[in-house]
Design a protein around this motif. Structure first.
Motif, PDB file in Angstrom:
ATOM      1  N   ALA A 182      -4.799  28.728  45.658  1.00 39.13           N
ATOM      2  CA  ALA A 182      -4.659  28.789  46.894  1.00 39.13           C
ATOM      3  C   ALA A 182      -3.226  28.046  47.411  1.00 39.13           C
ATOM      4  N   LEU A 183      -2.723  28.405  48.400  1.00 45.04           N
ATOM      5  CA  LEU A 183      -1.453  27.795  48.921  1.00 45.04           C
ATOM      6  C   LEU A 183      -1.892  26.569  49.824  1.00 45.04           C
ATOM      7  N   GLY A 184      -1.304  25.703  49.804  1.00 47.39           N
ATOM      8  CA  GLY A 184      -1.419  24.383  50.382  1.00 47.39           C
ATOM      9  C   GLY A 184      -0.204  24.112  51.371  1.00 47.39           C
ATOM     10  N   PRO A 185      -0.497  22.919  51.972  1.00 42.20           N
ATOM     11  CA  PRO A 185       0.882  22.575  53.063  1.00 42.20           C
ATOM     12  C   PRO A 185       2.158  22.370  52.418  1.00 42.20           C
ATOM     13  N   VAL A 186       3.350  22.411  53.218  1.00 44.96           N
ATOM     14  CA  VAL A 186       4.535  22.240  52.897  1.00 44.96           C
ATOM     15  C   VAL A 186       4.678  20.710  52.560  1.00 44.96           C
ATOM     16  N   SER A 187       5.484  20.442  51.590  1.00 46.46           N
ATOM     17  CA  SER A 187       5.638  19.111  51.157  1.00 46.46           C
ATOM     18  C   SER A 187       7.129  18.726  51.246  1.00 46.46           C
ATOM     19  N   SER A 188       7.966  19.641  51.464  1.00 40.02           N
ATOM     20  CA  SER A 188       9.416  19.564  51.642  1.00 40.02           C
ATOM     21  C   SER A 188      10.154  20.732  52.032  1.00 40.02           C
ATOM     22  N   VAL A 189      11.189  20.496  52.764  1.00 42.78           N
ATOM     23  CA  VAL A 189      12.094  21.549  52.945  1.00 42.78           C
ATOM     24  C   VAL A 189      13.466  21.251  52.893  1.00 42.78           C
ATOM     25  N   THR A 190      14.384  21.750  52.309  1.00 40.70           N
ATOM     26  CA  THR A 190      15.832  21.562  52.076  1.00 40.70           C
ATOM     27  C   THR A 190      16.699  22.611  52.928  1.00 40.70           C
ATOM     28  N   GLU A 191      17.704  22.313  53.635  1.00 39.51           N
ATOM     29  CA  GLU A 191      18.310  23.262  54.437  1.00 39.51           C
ATOM     30  C   GLU A 191      19.710  23.529  53.405  1.00 39.51           C
ATOM     31  N   GLY A 192      20.060  24.932  53.123  1.00 39.03           N
ATOM     32  CA  GLY A 192      21.027  24.877  52.008  1.00 39.03           C
ATOM     33  C   GLY A 192      21.850  26.327  52.468  1.00 39.03           C
ATOM     34  N   ALA A 193      22.360  26.286  53.712  1.00 38.54           N
ATOM     35  CA  ALA A 193      23.239  27.586  54.342  1.00 38.54           C
ATOM     36  C   ALA A 193      24.456  27.062  54.801  1.00 38.54           C
ATOM     37  N   SER A 194      25.166  27.768  55.079  1.00 36.98           N
ATOM     38  CA  SER A 194      26.264  27.491  56.286  1.00 36.98           C
ATOM     39  C   SER A 194      26.278  28.580  57.147  1.00 36.98           C
ATOM     40  N   GLN A 195      26.837  28.688  58.378  1.00 37.49           N
ATOM     41  CA  GLN A 195      26.859  29.567  59.109  1.00 37.49           C
ATOM     42  C   GLN A 195      28.190  30.688  59.077  1.00 37.49           C
ATOM     43  N   SER A 196      28.013  31.799  59.492  1.00 36.13           N
ATOM     44  CA  SER A 196      28.885  32.686  59.251  1.00 36.13           C
ATOM     45  C   SER A 196      30.087  32.372  60.277  1.00 36.13           C
ATOM     46  N   PRO A 197      31.176  32.402  59.574  1.00 37.77           N
ATOM     47  CA  PRO A 197      32.536  32.034  60.500  1.00 37.77           C
ATOM     48  C   PRO A 197      32.753  33.219  61.428  1.00 37.77           C
ATOM     49  N   PRO A 198      33.377  32.849  62.546  1.00 38.67           N
ATOM     50  CA  PRO A 198      34.096  34.028  63.406  1.00 38.67           C
ATOM     51  C   PRO A 198      34.754  35.051  62.752  1.00 38.67           C
ATOM     52  N   VAL A 199      34.759  36.212  63.058  1.00 32.52           N
ATOM     53  CA  VAL A 199      35.275  37.451  62.354  1.00 32.52           C
ATOM     54  C   VAL A 199      36.365  37.695  62.885  1.00 32.52           C
ATOM     55  N   PRO A 200      37.916  37.684  62.595  1.00 26.96           N
ATOM     56  CA  PRO A 200      38.997  38.108  63.137  1.00 26.96           C
ATOM     57  C   PRO A 200      39.054  39.706  63.242  1.00 26.96           C
ATOM     58  N   PHE A 201      39.628  39.983  64.275  1.00 27.19           N
ATOM     59  CA  PHE A 201      39.966  41.487  64.614  1.00 27.19           C
ATOM     60  C   PHE A 201      41.279  41.544  64.914  1.00 27.19           C
ATOM     61  N   LEU A 202      42.100  42.124  63.965  1.00 25.69           N
ATOM     62  CA  LEU A 202      43.526  42.412  64.120  1.00 25.69           C
ATOM     63  C   LEU A 202      44.100  43.288  65.332  1.00 25.69           C
ATOM     64  N   ALA A 203      44.722  42.846  66.164  1.00 22.02           N
ATOM     65  CA  ALA A 203      45.402  43.816  66.926  1.00 22.02           C
ATOM     66  C   ALA A 203      46.977  43.749  67.163  1.00 22.02           C
ATOM     67  N   SER A 204      47.538  44.678  67.461  1.00 27.56           N
ATOM     68  CA  SER A 204      49.020  44.670  67.944  1.00 27.56           C
ATOM     69  C   SER A 204      49.344  45.060  69.073  1.00 27.56           C
ATOM     70  N   ALA A 205      50.562  44.494  69.703  1.00 23.71           N
ATOM     71  CA  ALA A 205      50.808  44.818  70.985  1.00 23.71           C
ATOM     72  C   ALA A 205      52.426  45.151  71.078  1.00 23.71           C
ATOM     73  N   SER A 206      52.747  45.884  72.040  1.00 20.64           N
ATOM     74  CA  SER A 206      54.122  46.570  72.152  1.00 20.64           C
ATOM     75  C   SER A 206      54.505  45.627  73.237  1.00 20.64           C
ATOM     76  N   ALA A 207      55.918  45.553  73.298  1.00 22.04           N
ATOM     77  CA  ALA A 207      56.725  45.112  74.613  1.00 22.04           C
ATOM     78  C   ALA A 207      56.172  45.754  75.853  1.00 22.04           C
ATOM     79  N   LYS A 208      55.793  46.701  75.893  1.00 21.08           N
ATOM     80  CA  LYS A 208      55.638  47.440  77.149  1.00 21.08           C
ATOM     81  C   LYS A 208      54.169  47.682  77.586  1.00 21.08           C
ATOM     82  N   ARG A 209      53.579  47.523  78.459  1.00 18.58           N
ATOM     83  CA  ARG A 209      52.250  47.399  78.713  1.00 18.58           C
ATOM     84  C   ARG A 209      51.757  49.059  79.091  1.00 18.58           C
TER      85      ARG A 209
END
Length: 234
Positions: A182-209
């Motif tokens: 039978a499973l009993g109570p939690v005795s310890s929890v250890t965090e072990g993750a890093s958050q996902s970083p922002p994702v870059p999205f490449l865009a190009s621009a011309s001199a004329k809008r």
């Protein structure tokens, strides 16, 4: 005299700690063991979200016969770009790079000078295309980004942590059931993750809008978390 000897078993991301009694006694060879007293499992949680913030970087690249001319022209255009970014709703403006360097001929003689300046700005994703267009219309001739992110990333990470703990519990329950304990109570929890970083999205621009606003698609991002949870067994 009875001694306790810990036994550690690791398989499939699950660690079981058992205590064996009667080590060295003849009857121990006939199955006289104490049930495991704890189980350690690894949990993984994922929260899929749609980014709602974008960071764009706009810059000016100029070239002139002298260093002062290249830098002066660059400053004139860059001031206009900064003003346009602010007017278009850009916030948290931050200079990324300012550089000035000579161009030389194959013989090593200086032929001109090049100046570069760039600034980043944040906005909601819905306004990212208009921000890029405003910068280009004001004189920006280099553009990078946008880098897409989630404004409430910390809250979403906490949601992923909760899912990771729940995942660890399901694994522990399955292991306990298979072992007849039978499973009993939690005795310890250890965090072990890093958050996902922002994702870059490449865009190009011309001199004329262009007449149409530059399209930006948000897509989705996964915010993940991993935990190591130790449960007592009854």
């Amino acid at each position: 005299m009875r001694r306790l000897l810990p036994l550690v078993l690791l398989a499939g991301g699950v660690l079981v700690v058992a205590a064996l009694s009667g080590v060295g006694r003849p009857e121990a060879a006939h199955g006289d063991t104490t049930p495991p007293d704890s189980v350690i499992t690894l949990g993984h949680g994922i929260v899929t979200v749609a980014p709602d913030e974008a960071t764009v970087t706009a810059g000016v690249h100029t070239q002139a016969a002298s260093a002062s001319q290249a830098l002066a022209e660059n400053a004139r255009l860059m001031n206009a770009v900064v003003a346009a970014l602010k007017a278009a709703g850009g916030r948290n403006l931050q200079t990324q790079q300012v550089s000035l360097y000579p161009q030389t001929s194959p013989e090593g003689q200086v032929t001109s000078y090049v100046a570069d300046n760039s600034v980043s700005a944040k906005t909601k994703i819905a306004g990212a295309g208009a921000l890029l267009d405003a910068a280009v219309a004001a004189g920006a001739n280099t553009v990078s980004g946008p880098s897409l992110d989630v404004s409430d990333r910390d809250a979403r990470y906490r949601d992923a942590l909760a899912k990771a703990v729940a995942d660890a519990r399901l694994k522990a329950e399955a292991l306990a059931k298979a072992g007849g304990f039978a499973l009993g109570p939690v005795s310890s929890v250890t965090e072990g993750a890093s958050q996902s970083p922002p994702v870059p999205f490449l865009a190009s621009a011309s001199a004329k809008r262009d007449a149409a606003t530059t399209p930006i698609e948000a897509g989705t991002q996964d915010v993940t978390a991993d935990v190591t949870v130790t449960f007592r067994l009854r």
